[in-house]
Structures are given as C-alpha cells and as structure tokens.
Design an enzyme around this catalytic site. Structure first.
Site, mmCIF file in Angstrom:
data_model
loop_
_atom_site.group_PDB
_atom_site.id
_atom_site.type_symbol
_atom_site.label_atom_id
_atom_site.label_comp_id
_atom_site.label_asym_id
_atom_site.label_seq_id
_atom_site.Cartn_x
_atom_site.Cartn_y
_atom_site.Cartn_z
ATOM 1 N N GLY A 22 0.765 -1.202 -0.045
ATOM 2 C CA GLY A 22 0.149 0.135 -0.107
ATOM 3 C C GLY A 22 0.876 1.265 -0.145
ATOM 4 O O GLY A 22 0.557 2.276 0.300
ATOM 5 N N GLY A 23 2.005 1.264 -0.593
ATOM 6 C CA GLY A 23 2.873 2.357 -0.823
ATOM 7 C C GLY A 23 3.588 2.868 0.692
ATOM 8 O O GLY A 23 4.420 3.655 0.611
ATOM 9 N N GLU A 39 15.714 -1.482 -4.571
ATOM 10 C CA GLU A 39 15.690 -2.141 -6.000
ATOM 11 C C GLU A 39 15.466 -0.896 -6.995
ATOM 12 O O GLU A 39 15.255 0.143 -6.678
ATOM 13 C CB GLU A 39 14.701 -3.152 -6.311
ATOM 14 C CG GLU A 39 13.220 -2.904 -5.911
ATOM 15 C CD GLU A 39 12.304 -3.860 -6.007
ATOM 16 O OE1 GLU A 39 12.595 -5.215 -5.989
ATOM 17 O OE2 GLU A 39 11.007 -3.497 -6.078
ATOM 18 N N LYS A 40 15.900 -1.264 -8.311
ATOM 19 C CA LYS A 40 15.815 -0.221 -9.394
ATOM 20 C C LYS A 40 14.269 0.300 -9.375
ATOM 21 O O LYS A 40 13.350 -0.506 -9.214
ATOM 22 C CB LYS A 40 16.049 -0.931 -10.561
ATOM 23 C CG LYS A 40 16.405 0.164 -11.791
ATOM 24 C CD LYS A 40 16.964 -0.596 -13.067
ATOM 25 C CE LYS A 40 16.830 0.251 -14.141
ATOM 26 N NZ LYS A 40 17.663 1.633 -13.870
ATOM 27 N N GLU A 50 2.701 -10.637 -10.557
ATOM 28 C CA GLU A 50 2.673 -9.255 -11.018
ATOM 29 C C GLU A 50 4.124 -8.556 -11.456
ATOM 30 O O GLU A 50 4.928 -8.904 -10.750
ATOM 31 C CB GLU A 50 2.194 -8.191 -9.935
ATOM 32 C CG GLU A 50 0.811 -8.518 -9.701
ATOM 33 C CD GLU A 50 0.106 -7.477 -8.810
ATOM 34 O OE1 GLU A 50 -1.296 -7.493 -8.975
ATOM 35 O OE2 GLU A 50 0.736 -6.587 -8.244
ATOM 36 N N GLU A 101 5.720 -8.962 -7.207
ATOM 37 C CA GLU A 101 4.966 -9.708 -6.214
ATOM 38 C C GLU A 101 3.964 -10.922 -6.903
ATOM 39 O O GLU A 101 3.655 -10.688 -7.994
ATOM 40 C CB GLU A 101 4.391 -8.768 -5.226
ATOM 41 C CG GLU A 101 3.253 -8.342 -5.530
ATOM 42 C CD GLU A 101 2.369 -7.290 -4.417
ATOM 43 O OE1 GLU A 101 2.680 -7.603 -3.557
ATOM 44 O OE2 GLU A 101 1.619 -6.649 -4.856
ATOM 45 N N ARG A 158 -4.031 -15.635 -4.517
ATOM 46 C CA ARG A 158 -5.441 -15.390 -4.331
ATOM 47 C C ARG A 158 -6.095 -15.394 -5.699
ATOM 48 O O ARG A 158 -5.103 -15.069 -6.544
ATOM 49 C CB ARG A 158 -5.977 -14.487 -3.352
ATOM 50 C CG ARG A 158 -5.402 -13.046 -3.831
ATOM 51 C CD ARG A 158 -5.919 -12.223 -3.017
ATOM 52 N NE ARG A 158 -5.299 -10.720 -3.167
ATOM 53 C CZ ARG A 158 -5.388 -9.898 -4.367
ATOM 54 N NH1 ARG A 158 -6.163 -10.077 -5.116
ATOM 55 N NH2 ARG A 158 -4.536 -8.645 -4.421
ATOM 56 N N ARG A 167 -13.935 -1.719 -14.059
ATOM 57 C CA ARG A 167 -14.378 -1.756 -12.674
ATOM 58 C C ARG A 167 -15.440 -0.409 -12.629
ATOM 59 O O ARG A 167 -14.887 0.743 -12.469
ATOM 60 C CB ARG A 167 -13.283 -1.543 -11.474
ATOM 61 C CG ARG A 167 -12.157 -2.762 -11.922
ATOM 62 C CD ARG A 167 -11.452 -2.748 -10.706
ATOM 63 N NE ARG A 167 -10.371 -3.563 -10.654
ATOM 64 C CZ ARG A 167 -9.561 -3.904 -9.911
ATOM 65 N NH1 ARG A 167 -9.552 -3.292 -8.623
ATOM 66 N NH2 ARG A 167 -8.528 -4.815 -9.931
#
Lengths: 444, 149
Positions: A164-165, A200-201, A275, A287, A291, A337
C-alpha cells in the site's frame, strides 16, 4: 467433491463464487455483516449467517465468527475470495486446525510469498526476471548506497513486509538513499511491525503486466497468459485487458513459462498471479498474489476457463489434471471496474440508494455485480459495485463493445465511474495500447 | 353510676371471622367508649421469584411499549440455557433479570461464552433454543427494560 462451501466474502465476488458452486452442485453458506442484510450474496446462497457489525474488522475480518459459522453449518471448505482474509496466514492456520479446507495455497507457500524479499529470491531461483536490487533485507544505509550505486538511479526503498505504498521511498542520488533509509525503516516498523527494508531499481514509466497461473499443489502448474492492468489510479486498477497487445508472442510465452515454473517450484495450489513491471522490453517481477484477482474474468473470457471452478476442483482433489495444451488464449477481453465514485470530483466515494439500475447485455457482455434497483450501497466497504467485462474477436471489437455496453449501463441515485470509463475508451493513448501506469496522470 | 353498655360479643365474633377470611392485617374499631384493636399475623409462604414478581409489578406501573427490546447474541455459536430444562432456576417468561446476571451460554469454537444481562429487565419471551445455531445479532430474549439499553 465438497458438499458445502462457506464464502468468507461479500459483494460481487461472493456472488461469483456462489454461482460457480451452484453449477458444481455444491451448497453454499454466505456470511454477511449487519450492513449487508439486503446484499444479493446473502439471498443467493443456500444458507446465510450474520457474523458481525458493519465494520469489516468486526465481521468479514473477524475470524472466530466465520470459523464458527462454518462449523455450525457443516461447510467443509472456505473460499476467501479476494481481499479480507484471502491472504491472512492466521486464518489459513486456524482453518487447518479446525479441519476446514482453505481454498487457496498452503500456509508455507503463502508465508514465503508474503515476504517480498523471500518471494524475489524464489522468483530468481525459478528463472523469473526480477528487478536488480538487494538480496533480502539491508543491514544499513551504507550498504543501501553501495547497492544503489551499482544498479543505477533512481532506486526505491521498500518495506520487506509492506504494501500500500507505506515504507516506500524513491531516491535519485546516493545522499537521498542515506537520508530516506532510516525514514523507510521507521515507517516499516510502525506500519508492519518489522523494520526490514530492501532496495531495488525504480522503474519510472512501466506497464503493469501480470500472469495468471493455476497449480495443483503437487508441483504441476499451468499459465493462463497475461493481463495488462496499467490503467491505474493511485495503484488501484480501473481497466484490465487480455492480451497485452504490446507483447510479442516470444515475450508472452517466455514470461508465462517463467511464472509457471515458479508456481511449480513452490508447489503452488490454486489460482495465483505474478505481477510484473514491463519497460523497454524487460520484465521485472514485483510480487505474487496468492489468491483470485478482481480482474480474473478477462482471463476467463480469453481462455474459456472458469477459474473459480478450477480452484474448487483443485482444492477438493478432484481436478482431472492441469494440461497446458488445453489452455488457448483467443480473442480479446476488457474489464471496467464500475465504482460508486465521482470520477470528476477527485474520485470521491459515493454511497446511497440505487434508484434505478439498467444492466447492459448482449453477446459476450458480462456483468458481475451484487447490486439491484432499490439496493442501498453501504459506506463501510470498497466502492466497487460492478465489473463490466466484454469479449471480442480482437481488441478493436472489444473496445467498441465496451463503449456500447457502458453507454447502456445506467445507475441512477449514485455517482459512478461509468462516464470516466467512456472517456478512457476514447483516449488515443489507451486506444494505441502503448499506455503505461502513468496514463491517467498524463492524459485524463 | 356510669351507664355501661354491654359488649356485643356476637358482633365481635362476626368481625373477627370476616377479618380472618380477609387479607387485612390490622383493624381498629372505636365506638363511643368501646374500642377494639385486632392484629392478624400469619406466616407468608413465599414462592420462588415472589420478590421478582413483586418488583415486576412495581416496574410495570412505569412501563410503556417503547421499553420492549431484545437482548442479542454477540457472536456466532450454539445457544444453551444456563440451566437444564427441568431446573426450577431456568429463566422463563416473566422472570426479572438484573444487570450482570448470566442469562445464557453460547458455545463458539468449543469455548463456552456467557451471555450477561446488559441491564435490568423482565423477560417477555425466551427466544433461544438449546443446541440451536445462533447468528451474530440474533435476538435471544425479548425483554422489557427500564430506560432501554
């Protein structure tokens, strides 16, 4: 085959799962909060149990009442849907302890994939391309700076157990790395109870491409190709499509096979998604979501496979065997959506009574929803009220179909993102297919 | 010589007889110079819940329909009365319950949880059935409460 399944979720996904169960001849138990008394999933299930107050923490996240409802209704398995308890390791453990089958991956798999540093290491071992960066948690800011100098700027500092940032900082220089390191650590500790961070980059203008996989839990896995989920606002996906038209077949197959190899290596059970960020013809693993995804219908449409049924068949051990040869990606699917939000007023969430609802229909048009005329949308949960999915023989046909379906879709009484989606379907950058995750901030 | 009236014993006998059959506990009678004081004292046989019923009567004087409410389950589980069906202590319609009284049990995930009366109330109807599943928020007792929850 299971005789009865409890669905530990609400909204359209609960309806979606109940439908799959009905087609498989499985009885269903819905659980609902006091705010969801009139929700469609409650009415559609064979049995329904009220599990708590409106707030999620007191109902859909309250494990004792869900387990108790499952035991008392004699349901053999729990389908968690997405969100809520779907990636909660405690829940999986408690289900196990009570002899309830959790429809999803094993606890071990979930644990290894929830630790981002561990997931990255496993992905690397399986030949999945990962973002260059630190291996595991960083010791100190000096080590962070050294690695950042090696991989090149900008870099991103992330919490190992985050999301979530939170606990994330982008650094453009070595000094910034040192400056942000401690801040990120503290934020990680306060938000996730663990101060581990990694570096990470930072990919500046990528596409978000993900690969759907299915595993049988015994080391066999298949891929169901990719979804392009780059139309995002603040990391929330709004439009998803499959296939991703900027990929060539070689790229598509390479990344799909790598994702399948990782799923097979970790003996993944059920449906999962890897992803990736895609930039300059390179994939970088982000990640794995252990689910079902919100956007799973676009894959179902292009592959002709009911992912929820597959999940259930795998979970009860009655799957006839995963065969990659039976999975063919064909045509083009797009999902919008539909959220109860005012897109032209900062996407402000809206709640209230739906005075009138007209759902679009026609050949290859699918609407997954839980709302109906007269239904009052509770303000306690996420704002998604429907998913509109269309399928065409190619992208052009799918877009035309989506525009037509959106213009037919009428929701009176509340604001929705329908007018916003119509704008996206007419946006030249979107139409080109080359759009990235920055489409909305740059164009609309 | 002072005129003295003869006491009418028959009248007194009749009065005492009527008194004995009445629920009056004290009688004073004064007529001219004649004064009779009588006091009846007998052992009162209290039934169980007599006090509760007495309090209920007083309570009802102030009751309105708006005081009717429900005591609901705070969890999902299996309902059990505190006492077995043949127990005289089993809570029944008309009983008074005091705030803090244990009024039922709910078994959830093999753990027995007490349902505690959240306020003083009179039971109008016991709605739970022993061994039956209870949802969160399901009414266990319909009660008349003083001042509501």
């Amino acid at each position: 085959m299971f005789k009865k399944i409890l669905i530990a979720n609400r909204g359209e996904i609960a309806v979606r799962i109940i439908r799959a169960c009905k087609e498989l001849g499985i009885k269903t138990v819905a659980v609902y909060s006091k705010a969801d008394r009139d929700s469609y999933h409650r009415m559609l299930a064979d049995e329904a149990v009220c599990i708590g107050e409106a707030s999620s923490i007191d109902s859909y996240l309250y494990i004792p009442n869900i387990i108790s409802a499952c035991e008392l209704t004699k349901a053999e398995a729990i389908h968690p849907g997405y969100g809520f308890l779907s990636e909660n390791q405690n829940f999986v453990e408690i289900c196990q302890a009570h002899g309830i089958k959790f429809i999803g991956p094993s606890l071990t798999t979930m644990l290894s994939m929830s630790d981002k540093a561990m997931a990255k290491k496993l992905a690397k071992d399986a030949g999945v391309p990962v973002l260059p960066g630190s291996e595991g948690a960083l010791k100190d800011s000096a080590q962070a700076r050294m690695i950042a100098d090696e991989i090149g700027y900008p870099v991103i500092i992330k919490a190992s157990f985050g999301g979530g940032g939170k606990g994330m900082r982008i650094a453009n220089t070595g000094d910034e790395v040192e400056y942000y390191f401690e801040i990120a650590q503290n934020e990680a500790l306060s938000s996730f109870g663990n101060s581990d961070v990694y570096i990470e980059k930072f990919v500046t203008n990528p596409k978000h491409v993900e690969i759907q996989i299915l595993g049988d839990g015994k080391g066999n896995a298949v891929y169901l190709y990719e979804r392009d989920c780059s139309v995002q606002r603040k990391h929330q996906k709004l439009v998803e499509e499959s296939p991703c038209i900027v990929l060539n077949n070689k790229q598509r197959l390479e990344i799909s096979k790598a994702a399948r190899d990782l799923a097979a290596m970790i003996k993944y059970e059920g449906a999962g998604t890897l992803e990736f960020l895609f930039e300059n013809n390179n994939f970088y693993f982000m990640e794995m979501n252990t689910r079902l995804q919100v956007e799973h219908p676009v894959t179902e449409m292009v592959c002709g496979i009911d992912l929820v049924k597959e999940q259930i068949l795998i979970a009860c051990g009655e799957h006839k065997g995963l065969d990659q040869n039976n999975i063919i990606q064909k045509g083009h699917a797009i999902e919008c959506r539909i959220n109860a939000e005012d897109a032209f007023n900062g996407f402000l969430p809206d709640a209230g009574k739906i005075e009138e609802l007209l759902i679009p229909g026609g050949f290859n048009i699918r609407v997954d929803t839980f709302v109906y005329t007269g239904f009052t949308i509770p303000s306690h949960y996420d704002s998604m009220i429907a998913k509109l999915i269309v399928y065409g023989k190619d992208r052009e046909e799918a877009i035309l179909k989506m525009k037509s379906a959106l213009s037919e879709f009428k929701v009176e009484g509340i604001s929705t993102t329908i007018p916003f989606h119509i704008k996206i379907m007419e946006n030249s950058e979107f139409l080109s297919g080359k759009y990235t995750t920055r489409l909305l901030e740059q164009n609309i | 010589m002072k005129d003295e009236k003869k006491i009418d014993t028959k009248l007194i006998e009749s009065l005492l007889k009527n008194f004995a059959e009445s629920s009056v506990t004290k009688l004073s009678l004064k007529q001219d110079i004649m004064e009779i004081k009588a006091k009846k004292s007998s052992k009162v046989l209290y039934k169980r819940n007599t006090v509760i019923q007495h309090e209920k009567t007083e309570y009802n004087n102030e009751m309105t329909k708006t005081n009717t409410t429900f005591i609901e389950s705070d969890r999902v589980g299996r309902y059990f009365s505190v006492n077995p069906p043949d127990s005289p202590n089993r809570i029944k319609n008309g009983d008074f319950i005091s705030k803090g009284n244990k009024i039922a049990n709910i078994v959830s995930m093999n753990v027995v949880y007490d349902v505690i009366a959240p306020f003083d109330a009179v039971i109008i109807q016991c709605l739970g059935e022993d061994g039956k599943m209870i949802e969160y928020g399901q009414a266990l007792f319909e009660v008349e409460a003083n001042g509501g929850k």
